[in-house]
Design an enzyme around this catalytic site. Structure first.
Site, PDB file in Angstrom:
ATOM      1  N   SER A 113     -43.617  13.644  77.711  1.00 48.65           N
ATOM      2  CA  SER A 113     -44.893  13.061  77.265  1.00 48.65           C
ATOM      3  C   SER A 113     -46.100  13.741  77.905  1.00 48.65           C
ATOM      4  CB  SER A 113     -44.934  11.574  77.628  1.00 48.65           C
ATOM      5  OG  SER A 113     -43.790  10.908  77.192  1.00 48.65           O
ATOM      6  N   LYS A 166     -28.546  -9.555  89.888  1.00 50.94           N
ATOM      7  CA  LYS A 166     -29.983  -9.668  90.213  1.00 50.94           C
ATOM      8  C   LYS A 166     -30.432 -11.113  90.111  1.00 50.94           C
ATOM      9  CE  LYS A 166     -31.006  -5.575  87.664  1.00 50.94           C
ATOM     10  NZ  LYS A 166     -31.782  -5.058  86.568  1.00 50.94           N
ATOM     11  N   GLN A 226     -31.603 -13.405  76.447  1.00 46.92           N
ATOM     12  CA  GLN A 226     -32.709 -12.496  76.739  1.00 46.92           C
ATOM     13  C   GLN A 226     -33.129 -11.655  75.531  1.00 46.92           C
ATOM     14  OE1 GLN A 226     -30.997 -12.100  81.287  1.00 46.92           O
ATOM     15  NE2 GLN A 226     -32.317 -10.470  80.577  1.00 46.92           N
ATOM     16  N   THR A 228     -42.028  -9.491  78.949  1.00 43.84           N
ATOM     17  CA  THR A 228     -42.836  -8.315  79.297  1.00 43.84           C
ATOM     18  C   THR A 228     -44.210  -8.710  79.838  1.00 43.84           C
ATOM     19  OG1 THR A 228     -43.648  -8.000  77.038  1.00 43.84           O
ATOM     20  CG2 THR A 228     -41.682  -6.756  77.662  1.00 43.84           C
ATOM     21  N   CYS A 256     -37.103  -9.947  85.191  1.00 43.44           N
ATOM     22  CA  CYS A 256     -37.817 -10.762  84.180  1.00 43.44           C
ATOM     23  C   CYS A 256     -37.216 -12.159  83.975  1.00 43.44           C
ATOM     24  CB  CYS A 256     -37.877  -9.999  82.860  1.00 43.44           C
ATOM     25  SG  CYS A 256     -36.318  -9.230  82.410  1.00 43.44           S
ATOM     26  N   HIS A 269     -37.599 -14.690  77.143  1.00 43.69           N
ATOM     27  CA  HIS A 269     -36.250 -15.012  77.619  1.00 43.69           C
ATOM     28  C   HIS A 269     -36.099 -16.532  77.741  1.00 43.69           C
ATOM     29  CE1 HIS A 269     -35.752 -10.837  78.247  1.00 43.69           C
ATOM     30  NE2 HIS A 269     -35.732 -10.765  79.564  1.00 43.69           N
ATOM     31  N   THR A 282     -45.577   4.971  78.771  1.00 44.59           N
ATOM     32  CA  THR A 282     -45.170   5.014  77.359  1.00 44.59           C
ATOM     33  C   THR A 282     -44.066   4.012  77.025  1.00 44.59           C
ATOM     34  OG1 THR A 282     -43.737   6.811  78.065  1.00 44.59           O
ATOM     35  CG2 THR A 282     -45.782   7.425  76.932  1.00 44.59           C
ATOM     36  N   GLY A 283     -43.460   3.401  78.037  1.00 43.37           N
ATOM     37  CA  GLY A 283     -42.313   2.515  77.810  1.00 43.37           C
ATOM     38  C   GLY A 283     -42.720   1.116  77.380  1.00 43.37           C
ATOM     39  N   SER A 284     -41.734   0.263  77.290  1.00 41.90           N
ATOM     40  CA  SER A 284     -41.944  -1.115  76.847  1.00 41.90           C
ATOM     41  C   SER A 284     -42.873  -1.861  77.817  1.00 41.90           C
ATOM     42  CB  SER A 284     -40.557  -1.766  76.769  1.00 41.90           C
ATOM     43  OG  SER A 284     -40.617  -3.099  76.491  1.00 41.90           O
TER      44      SER A 284
HETATM   45  P1  NAP Z   1     -38.570   2.053  78.885  1.00 42.26           P
HETATM   46  O1  NAP Z   1     -39.171   1.457  77.677  1.00 42.26           O
HETATM   47  O2  NAP Z   1     -37.316   2.833  78.734  1.00 42.26           O
HETATM   48  O3  NAP Z   1     -39.694   3.005  79.591  1.00 42.26           O
HETATM   49  C1  NAP Z   1     -39.385   3.866  80.649  1.00 42.26           C
HETATM   50  C2  NAP Z   1     -40.605   4.683  81.068  1.00 42.26           C
HETATM   51  O4  NAP Z   1     -40.194   5.570  82.126  1.00 42.26           O
HETATM   52  C3  NAP Z   1     -41.192   5.574  79.962  1.00 42.26           C
HETATM   53  O5  NAP Z   1     -42.579   5.613  80.061  1.00 42.26           O
HETATM   54  C4  NAP Z   1     -40.625   6.949  80.269  1.00 42.26           C
HETATM   55  O6  NAP Z   1     -41.466   8.021  79.860  1.00 42.26           O
HETATM   56  C5  NAP Z   1     -40.603   6.896  81.791  1.00 42.26           C
HETATM   57  N1  NAP Z   1     -39.647   7.865  82.341  1.00 42.26           N
HETATM   58  C6  NAP Z   1     -38.335   8.006  82.032  1.00 42.26           C
HETATM   59  N2  NAP Z   1     -37.802   9.038  82.729  1.00 42.26           N
HETATM   60  C7  NAP Z   1     -38.800   9.565  83.477  1.00 42.26           C
HETATM   61  C8  NAP Z   1     -38.877  10.653  84.389  1.00 42.26           C
HETATM   62  N3  NAP Z   1     -37.817  11.416  84.703  1.00 42.26           N
HETATM   63  N4  NAP Z   1     -40.063  10.891  84.999  1.00 42.26           N
HETATM   64  C9  NAP Z   1     -41.154  10.150  84.706  1.00 42.26           C
HETATM   65  N5  NAP Z   1     -41.139   9.119  83.831  1.00 42.26           N
HETATM   66  C10 NAP Z   1     -39.973   8.817  83.235  1.00 42.26           C
HETATM   67  O7  NAP Z   1     -38.263   0.939  79.977  1.00 42.26           O
HETATM   68  P2  NAP Z   1     -38.972  -0.525  80.184  1.00 42.26           P
HETATM   69  O8  NAP Z   1     -38.261  -1.582  79.447  1.00 42.26           O
HETATM   70  O9  NAP Z   1     -40.421  -0.375  79.967  1.00 42.26           O
HETATM   71  O10 NAP Z   1     -38.658  -0.792  81.721  1.00 42.26           O
HETATM   72  C11 NAP Z   1     -39.308  -0.086  82.761  1.00 42.26           C
HETATM   73  C12 NAP Z   1     -38.852  -0.632  84.094  1.00 42.26           C
HETATM   74  O11 NAP Z   1     -39.241  -1.992  84.208  1.00 42.26           O
HETATM   75  C13 NAP Z   1     -37.331  -0.583  84.254  1.00 42.26           C
HETATM   76  O12 NAP Z   1     -37.020  -0.260  85.574  1.00 42.26           O
HETATM   77  C14 NAP Z   1     -36.912  -2.003  83.885  1.00 42.26           C
HETATM   78  O13 NAP Z   1     -35.708  -2.376  84.482  1.00 42.26           O
HETATM   79  C15 NAP Z   1     -38.093  -2.817  84.403  1.00 42.26           C
HETATM   80  N6  NAP Z   1     -38.337  -4.102  83.725  1.00 42.26           N
HETATM   81  C16 NAP Z   1     -38.342  -4.201  82.359  1.00 42.26           C
HETATM   82  C17 NAP Z   1     -38.632  -5.432  81.764  1.00 42.26           C
HETATM   83  C18 NAP Z   1     -38.682  -5.608  80.278  1.00 42.26           C
HETATM   84  O14 NAP Z   1     -38.799  -6.765  79.817  1.00 42.26           O
HETATM   85  N7  NAP Z   1     -38.623  -4.553  79.468  1.00 42.26           N
HETATM   86  C19 NAP Z   1     -38.924  -6.529  82.550  1.00 42.26           C
HETATM   87  C20 NAP Z   1     -38.934  -6.394  83.933  1.00 42.26           C
HETATM   88  C21 NAP Z   1     -38.643  -5.180  84.510  1.00 42.26           C
HETATM   89  P3  NAP Z   1     -41.180   8.879  78.502  1.00 42.26           P
HETATM   90  O15 NAP Z   1     -41.587   8.021  77.342  1.00 42.26           O
HETATM   91  O16 NAP Z   1     -42.066  10.068  78.663  1.00 42.26           O
HETATM   92  O17 NAP Z   1     -39.722   9.211  78.498  1.00 42.26           O
END
Ligand code: NAP
Length: 348
Positions: A43, A204, A175, A327, A148, A241, A15-17
């Protein structure tokens, strides 16, 4: 491949980004089919379409929207699991999945620096996949995608390292807000602003390239030895970025030779014609104001790094600007390319 022959996959953190980008890029993927979607307790039990705040511009696929979101428990049919989990929970959940025999391809930081875990950019260090053999997860494994900002940076540095050697790198990142995850983005005071802090990001960017560009020996990766200094900023851009980079090289060279090294750069994903591989990993342009996230982030399916403004530097040797989709290439697309390489090598 017909649907029956496609490999079923699950997405943790769907569900996240990053999770949404996984869903978008895996819908109609020629080798993989989304079978299961997992997220937090909040969710779980809902149809994906009701659990997700879908904010991508492409429409959510009807079939995928109807999938019931599950908790991140090891009862999934799919043996290949993409993780876009929040880093506060990713480490433990990914370890449990790997121990239960799942092949985990993760975007989270938690396992990136583990000695036996590949920190993979398929063009740059495909040989590091051999580290999987050192893992103690039985049939399962963990492979990670770098930060990223690091992916674009290392793709641009690799031809410089191969041709001229690297002595030092200075990088200032700008970014995009989608890198801050969702929904925290809405809480950021980003309107009309630049935020000169992304917590935990600079270390990082300074360490991950040294592992990726390091040499795999019998036991682990020996990190390459050069210094990187990074300053990371959040800017009011949706996706993509941008990074201003200065490099000190070991060998004397010229602007023309550097351009040629970038333009000729091609690697294993291109040779193997992996479905998500960009035709050219590096898009260099002499255009005066290239690259810009708004115009160039989707170059080559969002999987290429755009490079421009190469010129001499009065302190370092050369400076230039790079831009890559955070992303896509920097997260979900990069992880899918890792999985495609794993499939091509018979790991999945
Ligand atoms: P995000 O939008 O906050 O999404 C987080 C996801 O984790 C959601 O699906 C959330 O589900 C789930 N989650 C949170 N707590 C949980 C729990 N206790 N048990 C199971 N699921 C849980 O974050 P994001 O930006 O997508 O990033 C995700 C990961 O990728 C992070 O570690 C981030 O550092 C890494 N990352 C991000 C990017 C980027 O550009 N955004 C790039 C590279 C790496 P719910 O919706 O149900 O809460």
């Amino acid at each position: 491949m017909t649907n029956k022959m496609k490999i079923p996959v699950a997405i943790l953190g769907a569900t996240g980004s990053v999770g949404q980008k996984f869903v978008e890029l895996l819908t109609n993927h020629p080798w993989f089919e989304i079978k299961e979607l997992c997220a937090s307790d909040k969710s779980a039990g809902k149809k994906y379409i009701d659990a997700v705040d879908w904010f991508l511009s492409s429409p959510l696929d009807d079939r995928v929207g109807e999938i019931i979101v599950q908790k991140c428990e090891r009862v999934l049919e799919s043996k290949v699991v993409f993780s876009g989990l929040d880093s506060s929970v990713a480490g433990k959940i990914e370890t449990e999945f790997a121990k239960a025999g799942y092949k985990v391809i993760s975007n989270s930081k938690n396992h990136r620096m583990d000695e036996d875990v590949p920190l993979l950019i398929p063009e740059v260090n495909p040989d590091h996949l051999d580290l999987i053999k050192k893992q103690k997860y039985g049939g399962g494994c963990i492979v990670t995608n770098p930060n990223c900002s690091v992916i674009g940076l290392v793709l641009a540095l690799k031809p410089l390292l191969d041709n001229f050697g690297l002595e030092a790198v200075n990088v200032v990142t700008m970014q995009a807000v989608s890198g801050a995850g969702h929904p925290s983005v809405v809480n950021l005071d980003i309107e009309d602003n630049v935020i000169p802090l992304i917590k935990g990001e600079e270390p990082k960017v300074e360490i991950e390239p040294l592992k990726i560009l390091g040499k795999l020996n019998k036991k682990k990766v020996s990190f390459i030895n050069f210094k990187i200094s990074a300053q990371c900023n959040r800017v009011n851009v949706t996706d993509g970025h941008t990074e201003c980079v200065q490099v000190k090289l070991k060998k004397k060279t010229s602007v023309e030779k550097i351009k040629k090294a970038w333009q000729e750069y091609s690697s294993e994903p291109q040779k193997l014609k992996l479905p998500s591989a960009p035709l050219k990993p590096i898009h260099f342009s002499n255009e005066e104001s290239f690259p810009q996230p708004k115009h160039h982030r989707n170059n080559d399916k969002g999987m290429a790094v755009s490079v421009g403004r190469l010129r001499n530097d009065s302190i370092f040797d050369y400076r230039f600007v790079i831009m890559s989709h955070n992303t896509v290439r920097g997260a979900a697309g990069g992880a899918i390319l890792c999985a495609e390489l794993m499939k091509a090598k018979g790991i999945i």
